[in-house]
Write an enzyme that holds these catalytic residues in place. Structure first.
Site, short mmCIF file in Angstrom:
data_model
loop_
_atom_site.label_atom_id
_atom_site.label_comp_id
_atom_site.label_asym_id
_atom_site.label_seq_id
_atom_site.Cartn_x
_atom_site.Cartn_y
_atom_site.Cartn_z
N HIS A 4 -1.97 -9.86 4.25
CA HIS A 4 -3.32 -10.18 4.71
C HIS A 4 -3.25 -11.19 5.86
O HIS A 4 -2.59 -12.22 5.74
CB HIS A 4 -4.16 -10.76 3.58
CG HIS A 4 -4.48 -9.76 2.51
ND1 HIS A 4 -4.88 -10.12 1.23
CD2 HIS A 4 -4.47 -8.40 2.52
CE1 HIS A 4 -5.10 -9.03 0.52
NE2 HIS A 4 -4.85 -7.98 1.27
N LYS B 103 -3.66 -1.98 8.59
CA LYS B 103 -5.08 -2.36 8.58
C LYS B 103 -5.31 -3.73 9.23
O LYS B 103 -6.07 -4.55 8.71
CB LYS B 103 -5.62 -2.35 7.15
CG LYS B 103 -5.59 -0.97 6.50
CD LYS B 103 -6.12 -0.99 5.10
CE LYS B 103 -7.62 -1.27 5.08
NZ LYS B 103 -8.18 -1.12 3.71
N ARG C 88 0.84 -1.20 0.00
CA ARG C 88 0.00 0.00 0.00
C ARG C 88 0.87 1.25 0.00
O ARG C 88 2.05 1.21 0.36
CB ARG C 88 -0.92 0.02 1.22
CG ARG C 88 -1.91 -1.14 1.29
CD ARG C 88 -2.79 -1.02 2.53
NE ARG C 88 -3.80 -2.06 2.59
CZ ARG C 88 -3.64 -3.23 3.18
NH1 ARG C 88 -2.48 -3.50 3.77
NH2 ARG C 88 -4.61 -4.12 3.19
N TYR D 221 -8.84 -11.29 -5.53
CA TYR D 221 -7.99 -11.31 -6.71
C TYR D 221 -8.19 -12.58 -7.54
O TYR D 221 -7.78 -12.62 -8.70
CB TYR D 221 -6.52 -11.21 -6.30
CG TYR D 221 -6.25 -9.96 -5.49
CD1 TYR D 221 -6.22 -8.72 -6.10
CD2 TYR D 221 -6.04 -10.02 -4.11
CE1 TYR D 221 -5.99 -7.57 -5.36
CE2 TYR D 221 -5.82 -8.88 -3.37
CZ TYR D 221 -5.79 -7.66 -4.00
OH TYR D 221 -5.57 -6.52 -3.27
N HIS E 108 -3.07 1.96 -5.23
CA HIS E 108 -3.73 0.66 -5.06
C HIS E 108 -3.85 -0.08 -6.38
O HIS E 108 -3.98 -1.31 -6.40
CB HIS E 108 -5.10 0.85 -4.41
CG HIS E 108 -5.38 -0.15 -3.33
ND1 HIS E 108 -4.66 -0.19 -2.15
CD2 HIS E 108 -6.27 -1.17 -3.24
CE1 HIS E 108 -5.10 -1.17 -1.39
NE2 HIS E 108 -6.08 -1.78 -2.04
N ARG F 197 -1.02 -2.34 -6.56
CA ARG F 197 -1.20 -3.48 -5.65
C ARG F 197 -2.05 -4.55 -6.33
O ARG F 197 -1.73 -5.74 -6.28
CB ARG F 197 -1.85 -3.00 -4.36
CG ARG F 197 -2.07 -4.08 -3.29
CD ARG F 197 -2.56 -3.41 -2.02
NE ARG F 197 -2.96 -4.34 -0.98
CZ ARG F 197 -2.12 -4.91 -0.11
NH1 ARG F 197 -0.82 -4.64 -0.17
NH2 ARG F 197 -2.56 -5.73 0.84
#
Length: 432
Positions: free
Chosen positions: A405, A309, A284, A414, A379, A382
Site C-alpha cells: 500500500h 493498483k 494479490r 484491517y 483476496h 490477503r
C-alpha cells in the site's frame, strides 16, 4: 488465447517418426499440399510438451484434412484457407454420433485444426485474412474514446475491456441519438432519462456501470460532444468507507486448505506453492501470476512482487517453506517453455497462469477444505494475512509496506479486525 508454436521457421527435423512408425502412415502424411509441413508441425508439438496421445489426435485430424484437400484438387499450401474447414467438417462428421454431454465432435475437430493453422501461420505459410473493421453509427465516438482510455489514461487491459463493454452498450441504447449532431442537441432531462433506463435494464454491477458512464460523459464534455457536463446526472451509489469487514479465515481453516493438496502431482505441487505464497505474503492473485523467475533472488533469499493498483514494489525475505515449495514445483515445470513466469499451466503448451486462474485454484481448495466464506478467493488469503499480522502486534506501517500500500489509510480497513485492540475499548455491558 493464441498458443505459441516454435520453431518459427520451417524445420528439417523428421518429427513424425517420434509419433509414428508405420511407413504407410508416414507416406500418407507426406503427400498433398500440407505433406512437407507435417514433420515440422509434429516437432513443434513435441517441443511444446504435448503428450503423444494429444499430439497424435491433432496430427490425425490434420492428416484427414490434408486428404480432403487432395480430393478437392488443392495442390499448394498457399491455396489452403480456413474457409475450407466447414465443408470438411460436414464430410468428416457426417456419420458421427455421440451421447456424451462433455464431448462435442465438431468443437474437438475445430480445436485440432486450429493448432494446424496456427503453426502454418507461424512459419509464414498461411496468412490469415485481416478482419474488416465493423463501422457502427457510434464508431466516430467509441474508437477515439477507447484510444484515449488506452493511451492517455493508461487504463489496465481488464478495466479497459469493462469500460468499453459498458460504453458500447450505452451508446447502442441511444440508437439514432448517438449521431454527432443529435448527441450534441440532447438536453439534460433527456440524457438523465436515458441513463436511468439503461441502468435499470442492465444486469452489470451498478457501481462499475455508473463509473464507466461518468468517465464517458466527462470525455464527451471535454471534447464538445455534449452541451455541458452531464456527469452529475449519473446516480451516485452510496458507499461508506470501511463499512465492510475483512474477509479472512482462521488458521485452522488455512491448515485444512494446505492438507487438501496432493503435493506429489504436478498440479498439486504448483497449487501448493501458489497458495503458500499467497498465505505467507498476503499478495494479490495478479502478483502471484506475474511472479517471474527473475524475481527470486536465491543467493540473498529474497522475493520481489511488482507494484499493483498504484501501490509499491515489495521485496521481502524468501521464507524457507515458500522456497522449498517453489523448488518442488520447479522440478515439474517444463524447462522447454519460453515463459519466465513461475506458475504455468501443467498442460501443453505450458503458458503462464492469469490472475483469474490463480483465484480459481484458491476457490477450489477453500471449497474442498469446507472454508465457506462469502466471496472466497485469493483476496481472502490477503485479508487473512493482514488479520494475523495485527494479532501478532505488527505495526500498521509494517503491514502496509508488505501489502504494497502506498498510503497507510488503505491499510486501516484491517484494523477493524484487530480484536485485541477492540476489546480494550469495549464498554462494559450494562447490568440489570
Amino acid at each position: 488465447m493464441r498458443k505459441p508454436f516454435y520453431p518459427s521457421a520451417p524445420s528439417d527435423e523428421l518429427g513424425l517418426e517420434y509419433f509414428y512408425v508405420e511407413r504407410r502412415t508416414l507416406a500418407d502424411f507426406r503427400r498433398g499440399p500440407l505433406g512437407r509441413y507435417f514433420d515440422g508441425f509434429a516437432a513443434g508439438l513435441k517441443k511444446n510438451g504435448y503428450t503423444a496421445h494429444t499430439a497424435c489426435t491433432i496430427l490425425g485430424t490434420s492428416c484427414v484434412f490434408n486428404a480432403f484437400l487432395i480430393e478437392r484438387g488443392i495442390k499448394t499450401a498457399t491455396a489452403v484457407t480456413e474457409a475450407l474447414i466447414p465443408p470438411f467438417l460436414e464430410v468428416y462428421l457426417r456419420d458421427v454420433r455421440t451421447s456424451s454431454a462433455h464431448y462435442t465432435p465438431r468443437h474437438h475437430c475445430l480445436s485440432n485444426l486450429r493448432h494446424l493453422f496456427l503453426y502454418l501461420e507461424a512459419i509464414k505459410v498461411y496468412d490469415p485474412p485481416k478482419p474488416e473493421p465493423v463501422v457502427t453509427r457510434y464508431s466516430w465516438l467509441l474508437e477515439p474514446y477507447t484510444k484515449y482510455l488506452q493511451d492517455e489514461r493508461q487504463i489496465a487491459p481488464v478495466t479497459l475491456k469493462r469500460h468499453v463493454a459498458h460504453t458500447t452498450a450505452f451508446l447502442e441504447s441511444l440508437k439514432e441519438d448517438v449521431q454527432r449532431p443529435r448527441l450534441r442537441a440532447l438536453r439534460a432531462e433527456q440524457v438523465e432519462a436515458r441513463i436511468r433506463q439503461f441502468i435499470k435494464s442492465s444486469k452489470d454491477n451498478i457501481s462499475s456501470l455508473c463509473s464507466s458512464l461518468r468517465r464517458l460523459l466527462a470525455y464527451c464534455d471535454n471534447h464538445g460532444h455534449t452541451q455541458s457536463d452531464f456527469t452529475g446526472l449519473v446516480p451516485r451509489q452510496r458507499r461508506y468507507r470501511h463499512a465492510s469487514l475483512p474477509r479472512g479465515i482462521d488458521d485452522s481453516a488455512l491448515e485444512r486448505v494446505l492438507a487438501e493438496i496432493d503435493k506429489e502431482t504436478p498440479n498439486g505441487a504448483r497449487d501448493y506453492a501458489i497458495i503458500l505464497v499467497l498465505m505467507a505474503y498476503g499478495v494479490r492473485a495478479i502478483s502471484a501470476a506475474q511472479l517471474s523467475l527473475d524475481d527470486l533472488d536465491w543467493p540473498q533469499a529474497k522475493i520481489r512482487f511488482h507494484a499493483q493498483k498504484g501501490g509499491k514494489e515489495v521485496v521481502v525475505p524468501l521464507l524457507d517453506a515458500v522456497g522449498e515449495a517453489i523448488i518442488q514445483w520447479l522440478r515439474h515445470r517444463d524447462p522447454r517453455t519460453p515463459y519466465r513466469e513461475v506458475f504455468l499451466s501443467t498442460k501443453a503448451p505450458h503458458t503462464s497462469l492469469s490472475s483469474m486462474a490463480i483465484s480459481t485454484v484458491v476457490k477450489h481448495y477453500l471449497h474442498k477444505a469446507g472454508a465457506h466464506q462469502p466471496g472466497r478467493g485469493a483476496h481472502t488469503l490477503r485479508h487473512s494475512w493482514a488479520i494475523r499480522a495485527l494479532e501478532h502486534d505488527q505495526p500498521i506501517k509494517a503491514i502496509a509496506d508488505v501489502l504494497g500500500h502506498r498510503y497507510i489509510d488503505t491499510t486501516y480497513i484491517y484494523a477493524k479486525a484487530d480484536l485485541k485492540m477492540l476489546r480494550q475499548v469495549a464498554m462494559p455491558w450494562p447490568q440489570r
